[in-house]
Structure formats: structure tokens, C-alpha cells
Design a protein around this motif. Structure first.
Motif, PDB file in Angstrom:
ATOM      1  N   LEU A 232       0.813  -1.217   0.000  1.00  0.00           N
ATOM      2  CA  LEU A 232       0.000   0.000   0.000  1.00  0.00           C
ATOM      3  C   LEU A 232       0.847   1.270   0.000  1.00  0.00           C
ATOM      4  O   LEU A 232       0.303   2.374  -0.124  1.00  0.00           O
ATOM      5  CB  LEU A 232      -0.922   0.012   1.220  1.00  0.00           C
ATOM      6  N   GLY A 233       2.149   1.129   0.163  1.00  0.00           N
ATOM      7  CA  GLY A 233       2.998   2.309   0.273  1.00  0.00           C
ATOM      8  C   GLY A 233       2.937   2.954   1.643  1.00  0.00           C
ATOM      9  O   GLY A 233       3.349   4.105   1.809  1.00  0.00           O
ATOM     10  N   GLU A 234       2.445   2.230   2.641  1.00  0.00           N
ATOM     11  CA  GLU A 234       2.371   2.736   4.013  1.00  0.00           C
ATOM     12  C   GLU A 234       3.664   2.333   4.741  1.00  0.00           C
ATOM     13  O   GLU A 234       3.708   1.390   5.531  1.00  0.00           O
ATOM     14  CB  GLU A 234       1.149   2.140   4.715  1.00  0.00           C
ATOM     15  N   PHE A 235       4.725   3.067   4.475  1.00  0.00           N
ATOM     16  CA  PHE A 235       6.058   2.635   4.897  1.00  0.00           C
ATOM     17  C   PHE A 235       6.268   2.765   6.406  1.00  0.00           C
ATOM     18  O   PHE A 235       6.924   1.913   7.013  1.00  0.00           O
ATOM     19  CB  PHE A 235       7.120   3.399   4.121  1.00  0.00           C
ATOM     20  N   ASP A 236       5.741   3.803   7.016  1.00  0.00           N
ATOM     21  CA  ASP A 236       5.858   3.917   8.473  1.00  0.00           C
ATOM     22  C   ASP A 236       5.135   2.772   9.165  1.00  0.00           C
ATOM     23  O   ASP A 236       5.638   2.208  10.148  1.00  0.00           O
ATOM     24  CB  ASP A 236       5.299   5.262   8.948  1.00  0.00           C
TER      25      ASP A 236
END
Length: 611
Positions: A232-236
Motif C-alpha cells: 500500500l505504500g504505508e512505509f511507516d
């Protein structure tokens, strides 16, 4: 060692029967009394619901087992391997010709794309049975109810993760099917991943940290959640979920000798980590999720792993000595070197590329490529007992590819017969066979080394390459390899190839990264910027394979005359035509590049509330 409760095992067959009944289209003839194993009688308490989840756990095993195991298809649609069966047409080599929606997409002799589709949705069906019926049963506490629900969410998410990475947009099925349904529509990959994230975050609150070996625990949930967060590109969030595993106090990298060969000074910790007897030991703190298969347990898989047959080269035939005689042989009785017992009777289906067998191995101290752990063809000796009677002086000497004058090749098929392999992973006893093929063994689904590499990737996408290097080096140092200083996505992919060969679903992971380059617009190490607007025409997946491998990009032909071909649209697998044709009331979209894509409609962007 306890794997599952006795009560659960005793009713598992009934649960499977009940699930089969769920998919029946109608009741005809006359009414019959409810079976003891009918859903209404089975899914009524904790044991029944746990058994339903174990059905999915059982099926999880099949990805790594049997002749032509599905994991091979994940590998040959990537840069680490190609299909090595060269004596016939049909295997996945000429992908432009053979990988079409109406071709045979589910056979050990061709490819297992269809297995991932149909087995994926079968697992989703089983998980949805638990999810839909979760409040039809009684539990000793809310915590038990939520643990069982969270485990079902994990199983559904595991299947949907692979489906969305390999096929893209697919139908999302929110609940149990109680009647025929022929009006599915594809959901967007993004919408499905968002639902998986929500489900896994719930599961992470309730699934316990410690479970019996082979069962889903909270680390497995967070490991899968990390993959979803990355997708999802939710890296944190990916860093947080990976850190929950790494810092959770239960799992640590194995850095000291342990297990069956712990006192053998010729072995090392990398060898120990992958021995069949060691994978499920309590002291193996690196194992996060395993599938269980033993020669002596009920319900084991016929034939076991078959990993030596699948992934070891056909070393026992096709070689001449420099004096012109057949050099190798698969004798189990007349060979004093006992090579067939040591290496197995390989046929080279999963043929490692030069990238994965040579180019990534630059560090001579890396235990994963050290003598004894890794086998190169030159380590094998001419063992054909007939050489003795022929007076051939090369009997017992090491194989050589070329004649002494360097003019002639002494192997008749360098694709299928000549490449190195990770012996430490494939050395699995096979007492059922006189000529071993790789017997029964537990297998890693998730282990902590991958969690480190997933977190390293999340740091990379955030530009925190120093922290990424720290995580990569934790894995490398365990293997005796030197630190890396600079990190690109190539650094991470190379380390995954070294550490996770024949474990990870390589295509799914390479596709996930390719989607991220297209989604973020971040320039890849090749200098290119990708876009979702033309993903099937121009993508990192294709460019990576063309850059690193030596088959699809060099007009290589098999000895049967088939060319290795690949196109950018192979970034996504074709949806099997039968699934599309049978869905007469809706539209399951075909992926671009394949026949039928012209009939696509915009995918759903919200999850259906009802089924």
C-alpha cells in the motif's frame, strides 16, 4: 511435539466434508436428516471453528510440496530461475506462446498459475466460512472468539495477498457462499489491500504470541501485515509492524549452532537452520510460521517435498568424460561415492539462473555459498561404475564442462544439467525411495530473516538507507558475509535471492516492488521512472528480468527447439479463462496483454458489504 489438539484432529475430516457441502448448488430429490458433520452441527463451538481454520493451515502446505510444486512457478516468473524441462514443449519457457488464459495453467508439466487462482479462492472460501459464522458458535471468552476470527482473517489475507500481487484486480468475496453466484466483478487491488490491512490489524490484537509449531501466531500476522503495508505504500506502518516482530521478544535470528548436527564441526548455523529435524525445534527462534509435513504423521503429503527432483539439476545423465564415455549414473547400489543418496535424482524443473547461482555470490566468506552448503557442478565426480571396466582414467575425478583442449562441451544440455544449487536447503532424507527425490520435511512460510529484509525495504522507500543497511547486515552477518554500505532495491532483491530461494513467492514480491515504483514515481536504480498508467506495457518487473537473467534476453532455445520469451505484460498472470466464462452474470476483468482484456469494465473500488 504437539501440533494440533486431539479434538481438533478428530473432527477435521467432518469439517472438510461440511465445507464441501456448502458449495452445492441446490438440494434435490427429498429432504434428508442433517448429517452429524453438517455445518449447523459442526460450527457450534470453539473446537469446530478451530478445525475450520486448520483446514486452511493444512492446504497452506501444498505450495512447497510435490512434483512440480507451485513455488517453482513463483520462481520461474522472476529473475532467480527458469523452467528447465528442455525435452518437450509445454513447460513455461516460450511465455508469449504458452501463457494464455485458455492454455493449461495448472499442471506440474506446464505451470501452476491456475493453482494460485483456484487454490487461493478455495482458501478464501474456507476462511469466509469461519468469518461469516463466527457468532453462530459459543466460546469460553471473547478473546477466544476474536483469536479464531483473527486467524481466519490471516488465512484470507494470505491468499488475497498473493492473488493481488500476481493477478492484480480480482473479485473480493466478503463472506460465505450459501447459494450459487455467477455475478462477480473485479475489485481494485488497492481496495482489497486496504481491507486486508484492516483485518490484519484486528488479528494482531488477538492472535497469541506463542502457539504450537505450525500454527498462526501474532508474529505471522504482523509479518504478513508488513507485506500488505509495503504494498500500500504505508512505509511507516510497515516499519512498525515489522518491528513488532523483530522486537517482540519471541523471535530472534539463529546465530549459534543448534539441532541434529550441532556437534559436527564440518557444518555451520546456516546448515542447521534448514535441516528437516531442526525447523520446528523449540530452540529455533527464527521460525515464525511453518507448514508441517513428516513421514510419520497422519495426513502427510504423498512424496513429501520432491525438492531434489524439482530443483537439483539432472546431474546423473548427459555427461561424458573427456575420454568420451558416459560419466555420471544414478545407481543407488553400485556407486561408492553414493551421489544419488547425497544429492537426489534431480530433473532440473526449477533451473537457477546465472544471476541467482553465480552473479550474486561475490563474498567468499558467505556461508550460504560455502563448500558443503552449496554445490557447484564441478564438485560432483564421474561416478559411472562402467568407467572402471572401460579403463577411463576420469572415474572418481571432478566433472568438467569442456574437453581438455577447451573445444568441445562435455554436457549435452547445460540448461537442465549444469548449474549450482543450495544443498543445505535441499538435503532432505527420502527413505521411501531407492533413488531419493527429496522427502518429508517441515518448510518455512515466514522466518525472521525475511522480516528484517522487509523492514529494510520500508526504510529504503523512506530514504533511510543507513537503517536499511543495518537490517540487511543483520542477515548477512549471520551468514558470515561482510556489511553492505549502499542500499538500492537491487541490494534488497539480491539479499532476498541469497536468503530466501525456494522459500519466498518471488514473483509476488518482485511484482509488489514493481507496483511501488509505478505508484510512487521513484526512479529505479536503472534510472527509469514508471507509471500506473501503462503498468502492463512498461514495468520494473520486466526490466529487472531482462537486465539480470541470461535466457529471455539472449534468444536461448531449449534442445527441443523452444525459445525462452517474455513480454512486459507478463508482470501479471492471466486470469484463467474458465473463471471468466463461468461468471455469466458479471465481469471478471482479464489482465492487459491477454485476449479478452478488451471486455474489461472499471473495477470496484469499495468492498462489497454482502455476498
Amino acid at each position: 511435539m504437539k501440533i494440533h489438539s486431539n479434538i481438533t484432529k478428530s473432527i477435521l475430516a467432518g469439517v472438510i466434508a461440511a465445507m464441501g457441502a456448502i458449495s452445492c448448488s441446490e438440494d434435490f430429490l427429498e429432504p434428508k436428516p442433517l448429517s452429524f458433520y453438517a455445518p449447523e452441527n459442526t460450527f457450534i463451538d470453539e473446537d469446530g471453528m478451530r478445525a475450520a481454520n486448520i483446514t486452511n493451515l493444512r492446504n497452506l502446505r501444498y505450495e512447497w510440496y510435490g512434483d512440480g510444486a507451485p513455488i517453482i512457478t513463483q520462481h520461474i516468473f522472476s529473475e532467480v530461475a527458469v523452467e528447465g524441462t528442455t525435452d518437450k514443449s509445454g513447460p513455461a519457457q516460450d511465455l508469449n506462446l504458452m501463457i494464455l488464459p485458455d492454455k493449461n495453467l495448472n499442471s506440474a508439466n506446464t505451470n501452476r498459475i491456475g493453482w494460485y487462482w483456484y487454490e487461493g479462492f478455495k482458501g478464501i472460501k474456507y476462511a469466509n466460512t469461519v468469518i461469516t459464522r463466527i457468532d453462530d458458535a459459543t466460546y469460553p471468552s471473547e478473546a477466544v472468539r476474536n483469536e479464531i476470527l483473527g486467524t481466519a482473517y490471516f488465512h484470507r489475507a494470505y491468499r488475497y495477498y498473493n492473488l493481488t500481487q500476481c493477478f492484480g484486480d480480482v473479485p473480493f468475496i466478503p463472506g460465505e457462499a450459501t447459494k450459487p453466484k455467477l455475478d462477480f466483478y473485479s475489485n481494485s487491488r488497492e481496495s482489497i489491500l486496504l481491507e486486508l490491512k484492516k483485518n490484519l490489524e484486528f488479528a494482531a490484537q488477538w492472535v497469541p504470541a506463542v502457539k504450537d509449531k505450525g500454527e498462526v501466531n501474532v508474529a505471522a500476522v504482523n509479518h504478513l501485515l508488513t507485506k500488505v503495508n509495503l504494498a500500500l505504500g504505508e512505509f511507516d506502518d510497515a516499519i512498525a509492524s515489522a518491528s513488532a516482530v523483530i522486537n517482540g521478544g519471541v523471535h530472534t535470528l539463529m546465530t549459534e549452532r543448534f539441532g541434529v548436527d550441532a556437534n559436527d564441526p564440518t557444518k555451520n548455523v546456516v546448515w542447521d537452520l534448514h535441516q528437516a529435524e531442526n525447523k520446528s525445534l523449540p530452540q529455533n527462534t527464527e521460525a515464525i510460521l511453518l507448514v508441517i509435513d513428516r513421514i510419520d504423521i497422519e495426513g502427510n503429503i504423498d512424496g513429501g517435498t520432491n525438492v531434489q527432483r524439482n530443483a537439483v539439476p539432472l546431474w546423473w545423465a548427459g555427461f561424458n568424460t573427456p575420454e568420451g564415455n558416459r560419466g555420471t549414473f544414478d545407481s543407488p547400489t553400485d556407486d561408492p561415492f553414493k551421489l544419488i543418496q547425497k544429492y537426489g535424482r534431480g530433473i532440473g524443473r526449477c533451473r537457477g539462473t546465472s544471476y541467482s547461482t553465480k552473479h550474486i555470490w561475490k563474498d567468499e566468506n558467505d556461508l550460504r555459498h560455502a563448500p558443503g552448503n552449496w554445490v557447484n557442478m564441478e564438485d560432483i565426480v564421474y561416478n559411472n561404475p562402467a568407467l572402471v571396466g572401460q579403463g577411463d582414467s576420469y572415474y572418481g575425478k571432478n566433472l568438467q564442462l569442456y574437453s581438455n583442449d577447451g573445444v568441445n562441451i562435455l554436457c549435452n544440455d547445460t540448461i537442465r544439467n549444469y548449474y549450482g544449487w543450495p544443498h543445505y536447503k535441499f538435503a532432505i532424507d527420502d527413505p521411501d525411495r531407492l533413488k531419493p527425490q527429496g522427502g518429508h520435511s517441515d518448510w518455512y512460510v515466514f522466518r525472521l530473516a525475511e522480516t528484517y529484509l522487509l523492514r529494510a525495504e520500508a526504510y529504503f522507500w523512506k530514504g533511510q538507507t543507513g537503517l536499511a543497511a543495518d537490517d540487511i547486515n543483520a542477515v548477512r552477518n549471520r551468514a558470515g558475509a561482510a556489511d553492505v554500505a549502499e542500499v538500492t532495491i537491487a541490494t534488497i532483491l539480491d539479499e532476498r535471492a541469497r536468503e530466501l530461494y525456494y522459500e519466498e513467492p518471488r514473483k509476488a514480491e518482485l511484482n509488489r516492488i514493481s507496483y511501488l515504483f509505478a505508484k510512487t514515481g521513484k526512479a529505479a536504480y536503472n534510472g527509469k521512472v514508471y507509471s500506473m498508467d501503462n503498468f502492463s506495457q512498461d514495468n520494473f518487473f520486466y526490466d529487472r528480468i531482462m537486465e539480470t537473467t541470461d535466457f529471455y534476453n539472449k534468444n536461448v532455445f531449449t534442445r527441443h527447439g523452444d525459445e525462452y520469451t517474455m513480454s512486459p505484460y507478463h508482470v501479471l498472470w492471466p486470469i484463467p479463462q474458465g473463471a471468466i466464462d463461468s461468471n455469466t452474470g458479471g465481469v471478471i476483468n482479464q489482465n492487459e496483454g491477454y485476449p479478452g482484456a478488451e471486455n474489461n469494465v472499471p473495477p470496484l473500488t469499495t468492498i462489497p458489504e454482502e455476498f
